[in-house]
Design an enzyme around this catalytic site. Structure first.
Site, PDB file in Angstrom:
ATOM      1  N   ASP A 278     -19.729  -0.456  22.048  1.00 33.50           N
ATOM      2  CA  ASP A 278     -20.755  -1.495  23.076  1.00 33.50           C
ATOM      3  C   ASP A 278     -19.707  -2.618  22.322  1.00 33.50           C
ATOM      4  OD1 ASP A 278     -23.190  -1.090  24.065  1.00 33.50           O
ATOM      5  OD2 ASP A 278     -22.507   0.201  21.706  1.00 33.50           O
ATOM      6  N   TYR A 279     -18.524  -2.742  21.259  1.00 31.46           N
ATOM      7  CA  TYR A 279     -17.747  -3.748  20.761  1.00 31.46           C
ATOM      8  C   TYR A 279     -16.016  -3.082  21.080  1.00 31.46           C
ATOM      9  CZ  TYR A 279     -22.666  -4.530  19.125  1.00 31.46           C
ATOM     10  OH  TYR A 279     -23.065  -5.131  18.173  1.00 31.46           O
TER      11      TYR A 279
ATOM     12  N   GLU B 296     -12.029  -7.063  15.954  1.00 33.42           N
ATOM     13  CA  GLU B 296     -11.775  -5.381  17.166  1.00 33.42           C
ATOM     14  C   GLU B 296     -10.275  -5.801  17.249  1.00 33.42           C
ATOM     15  OE1 GLU B 296     -14.529  -7.099  17.396  1.00 33.42           O
ATOM     16  OE2 GLU B 296     -15.835  -5.528  16.275  1.00 33.42           O
TER      17      GLU B 296
ATOM     18  N   HIS C  76     -26.731  -1.209  21.129  1.00 34.60           N
ATOM     19  CA  HIS C  76     -26.026  -0.063  20.722  1.00 34.60           C
ATOM     20  C   HIS C  76     -26.530   0.448  21.530  1.00 34.60           C
ATOM     21  CE1 HIS C  76     -26.699  -2.695  17.594  1.00 34.60           C
ATOM     22  NE2 HIS C  76     -25.849  -2.841  17.173  1.00 34.60           N
TER      23      HIS C  76
ATOM     24  N   GLN D 243     -16.673   0.487  15.903  1.00 40.42           N
ATOM     25  CA  GLN D 243     -18.083   0.560  15.287  1.00 40.42           C
ATOM     26  C   GLN D 243     -19.328   1.020  16.129  1.00 40.42           C
ATOM     27  OE1 GLN D 243     -20.614  -2.260  12.414  1.00 40.42           O
ATOM     28  NE2 GLN D 243     -19.193  -1.043  10.724  1.00 40.42           N
TER      29      GLN D 243
ATOM     30  N   GLU E 223     -14.410  -1.487  10.966  1.00 37.57           N
ATOM     31  CA  GLU E 223     -15.366  -2.335  10.106  1.00 37.57           C
ATOM     32  C   GLU E 223     -16.184  -1.377   9.078  1.00 37.57           C
ATOM     33  OE1 GLU E 223     -17.056  -4.406  13.033  1.00 37.57           O
ATOM     34  OE2 GLU E 223     -14.758  -5.107  13.752  1.00 37.57           O
TER      35      GLU E 223
END
Ligand SMILES: Cc1ncc(C[n+]2csc(CCOP(=O)(O)OP(=O)(O)O)c2C)c(N)n1
Length: 804
Positions: free
Chosen positions: A551-552, A526, A593, A548, A495
């Site tokens: 956390d994701y 993702e 984040h 990115q 991304e």
């Protein structure tokens, strides 16, 4: 039957082809029936078969060419047999759990039966010529998990077609980008998010995938009405139908018993995919499951009388037989004689598989019984006679090594105090069998061939007096530019990675220089970004898949855990994904984040490497190391480190940081502080302040968490300081617990400690937003200071009086 088929072959060849197809589907059906009985009799523990789905798979196999790839699931027995990679004997060997790779080449029975996979690697870790074989990526039991990697498998053809120079230099991986990626999936698995995410990604990329949906109306007991809107996946998929510009998919619905229509559907799809890279979805309906989902239960429990009758009337082999008769291709007698041969052939194959599986175990049994007998002759252990009787009886029906090993090990304990020579014989036998089974069941989690990242030599970053201090992201950016110049297979995507050069500008200018096919933006997806990397890496490219934010990664965690991390292990070294996952994490601001879930990553991804560099120079060095290897790894850059100043090395692109090598960044004598990533700066700051308080800290940056300190340097520091504190910003009992176990248990530091070893981590909850949220949640320099001080207070309360 298509004109193409008819015009190209003679009538007798055509008849032979149909009879061969008939024989093959009948073999698959018969082996399933016998396999089912083997589970009932206890020879195998679980059976899942391809019955009811055979005919469509035969049609698919007719357009599958050498160099193509399959991402499928456990129903594809007929497809794999038609591709020449599977036989009834293979099926029985897998059902019995025969660990011999020559008899169960997909996994050496590390996987359940009918989980297929072709060997992509030679024993030395080098790649085979994938253009000379039919390639099946390794199946997983997790439904729809084959879909993320499908994206990359298909995209690789586009990358190679768009880069003829690259394709020319990769003859074992492409034939001009003509390869098709075939996926198969059950109707109910289409309710999974991975399916839709991958379908969308492939449609956006317009890459040559052919997706077959085997629709038998159910997912175990749950019918389509509960699985899918309108009970019909292709109706829902209709928005993906291609438009006049060719964008989107060709979508076809075809019946699973209609041989000519199936052949026509696959011929059309092949042409579109191979020539124009237009993807297709073939929804094969009216399939059946004549004996139910698996050996775990009967379908009479959930199918109506009408449905059960439908399954008989529309059985694809029955309908195929009718079609053959109606067309006058063969007589009922001819088919009956094939049936007879099939029954005899499958029976013989089953017997061979069983005999070969049992033979070495029976040899070992003879050996252990001889040892038992000689021990019984000297020591009075009445149970031995019963054990021998039981074991001999098991040998008649089915023997597993655990049967005699559990007795042998128990016996060794029982004769521990006996002074007889047979004790050594028994011990040696146990050790030998354990060692052999270690090879069968416990090896190849990681690649140990010369292509391993652990063999890449360290090259230190070098500096001269003119080396300037720059924003750390410049080091990454310049390093990527060098890397992409030097390695034509290198690709990066994610991304915001393409046009703007990444959210932290680490790949600034890369797309402009190296083009969209190597440096690209992706949709926000993702799981399939990871999957894209898996597929591309299996096809000879060197992808860097960007998440990115750390956390994701959880959205992409399933393919990491189930596919990447287990791939080398589950294929017994037959496949590997040289994929780098790039991300950034640890502290910044806000719940999503600031995460640093190292324990989760470490526990979930055994089989991958995990690099946690403290700065961007180290991060760049890890990328350079990993690019030289075949190993999958994740690199976590420090989110708060991009604007921190670092010296620009003058050997950019060349320096390499070794995996599993710690770095002592401050020497000291009172206590060893072990940390990594963003907490390193905090610990270094605290160490400075502790020095002023008269406490001398040795600070060690672990650099990687997997592998971990391969040369056991940390214990050498503990031998000197006799005290240990591990600091990170994961939850308590996460990364720090892992590190402590490594140091105290594996490195034996327990013997050198004068104080209880301790950990300092973040709070158990998510880190809240804002500067104060960070301060009161994550370890600060003051927290480290106070923790160390408290440990020293326990050593000398007078020298270090309590602070609070
Ligand atoms: C992610 C996941 N959830 C659940 C299961 C358990 N399970 C195994 S097969 C199956 C049904 C699959 O049905 P379908 O996709 O229609 O394929 P079929 O077996 O009918 O060919 C289920 C629920 C699983 N293996 N993986």
């Amino acid at each position: 039957m298509s004109n193409k088929g008819k015009s190209k072959i003679s009538k007798s060849d055509f008849k032979q082809m149909i009879l061969d197809d008939y024989r093959l589907v009948s073999e698959v059906r018969e082996s399933g029936a016998l396999g089912r009985r083997d589970v009932l009799s206890g020879k195998g523990t679980f059976g899942i078969f391809g019955d009811g789905k055979e005919l469509a798979q035969i049609a698919l196999a007719k357009v599958f060419r050498k160099g193509d790839f399959r991402a499928g699931y456990y129903r594809d027995q007929a497809l794999m047999s038609a591709l020449g990679q599977y036989s009834p004997k293979h099926m029985f060997s897998a059902l019995y759990g025969d660990p011999d790779l020559s008899r169960e080449p997909s996994s050496g029975s590390r996987q359940m039966m009918n989980h297929f996979g072709t060997r992509f690697l030679n024993d030395d870790g080098s790649w085979r010529n994938l253009m000379e074989q039919n390639n099946s990526t390794s199946d997983m039991a997790c439904l729809a998990s084959q879909f993320p990697r499908l994206v990359g498998l298909a995209q690789a053809s586009q990358v190679y077609r768009d880069n003829p120079e690259l394709a020319k230099n990769k003859p074992g991986f492409t034939n001009g980008g003509n390869e098709i990626a075939f996926a198969t999936i059950g109707n109910s698995s289409c309710a999974e998010g991975h399916f839709w995410e991958a379908v969308n990604a492939i449609g956006v990329l317009q890459v040559p995938a052919i997706i077959s949906i085997w629709d038998d109306g159910y997912g175990i007991s749950v019918p389509n009405e509960v699985q899918m809107t309108k009970s019909d996946v292709s109706a829902v998929l209709s928005g993906f139908q291609n438009d006049e510009k060719g964008k989107g998919y060709e979508i076809v619905k075809v019946k699973g018993w209609d041989y000519p229509s199936l052949i026509a559907a696959y011929e059309k799809a092949e042409k579109l995919a191979r020539e124009k890279h237009i993807p297709s979805i073939i929804h094969v309906v009216e399939m059946t499951q004549p004996t139910g989902h698996s050996t775990s239960g009967s379908h009479e429990r959930y199918k109506s009388k009408e449905r059960l009758q439908f399954e008989i009337d529309f059985d694809c082999i029955k309908k195929f037989t009718e079609w053959i008769n109606e067309c006058g291709i063969a007589t009922a007698d001819e088919l009956a004689s094939i049936d007879k041969e099939v029954v005899a052939f499958v029976k013989a194959q089953k017997k061979e598989a069983w005999t070969e599986f049992q033979a070495p175990i029976k040899e070992e049994l003879k050996e252990v019984i001889a040892i038992f007998n000689s021990i019984a002759a000297q020591v009075n252990i009445p149970e031995i006679a019963d054990w021998i009787k039981d074991l001999n009886q098991s040998a008649m029906f089915g023997l597993f090594r655990r049967h005699f090993m559990s007795k042998a090990r128990m016996l060794l304990g029982m004769i521990a105090n006996e002074n007889i020579s047979e004790k050594a014989t028994l011990r040696n036998f146990i050790n030998r069998i354990n060692a052999e089974n270690y090879q069968r069941y416990n090896t190849k989690l990681y690649n140990t061939t010369s292509t391993s990242a652990l063999n890449v030599e360290e090259v230190k970053p070098t500096y001269d007096e003119n080396s300037e201090e720059v924003d750390a992201r410049i080091i990454l950016r310049d390093n990527f530019h060098h890397m992409f110049d030097a390695i034509p297979e290198a690709m990066i995507f994610g991304e915001d990675v393409g046009k703007i050069g990444g959210v932290n500008q680490g790949v600034e200018g890369l797309q402009e220089k190296f083009g969209e096919s190597r440096v690209s933006d992706t949709g926000i997806r993702e799981a399939t970004i990871i999957g894209q990397g898996i597929g591309l890496s299996l096809r000879g490219l060197k992808p860097i898949a960007e998440m990115q934010y750390l956390d994701y990664v959880i959205y992409g965690f399933q393919p990491m855990v189930d596919d990447i991390a287990s791939l080398h292990y589950r294929t017994h070294g037959g496949q590997i994904t040289p994929l780098i996952i790039r991300t950034r994490g640890h502290r910044l601001e806000g719940i999503w984040h600031s995460g640093s879930p190292m324990g989760m990553l470490l526990n979930g991804t055994k089989g991958m490497y995990l690099c946690v560099p403290r700065d961007m120079t180290r991060a760049a060095g890890f990328y350079n190391t990993l690019m030289q290897s075949n190993d999958p790894a994740m690199v976590i850059e420090c989110l708060n480190g991009y604007r921190v100043k670092e010296k620009l090395p003058n050997n950019i692109g060349e320096f390499r940081v070794p995996l599993g090598k710690v770095e002592t960044t401050r020497e000291g004598s009172d206590i060893t502080l072990v940390t990594y990533g963003s907490t390193w700066r905090i610990v270094m700051d605290a160490a400075e302040k502790l020095e002023r308080a008269g406490i001398s800290c040795e600070v060690i940056d672990t650099q990687t968490l997997e592998p971990f300190d391969l040369s056991h340097d940390i214990v050498e520091s503990v031998k000197k300081t006799n005290r240990l504190l591990v600091i990170d910003e994961d939850v308590p009992g996460g990364g720090t617990a892992y590190i402590l176990q490594k140091i105290v248990e594996e490195q034996d530091a327990y013997n050198y400690l004068d104080s209880e070893p301790q950990t300092l981590a973040a709070k158990s909850h998510r880190p809240p937003y804002g500067a104060d949220g960070d301060y009161f949640t994550k370890p600060s320099s003051e927290d480290v200071f106070e923790k160390v001080y408290e440990m020293m207070n326990e050593v000398s309360p007078t020298k270090y009086p309590s602070l609070y």
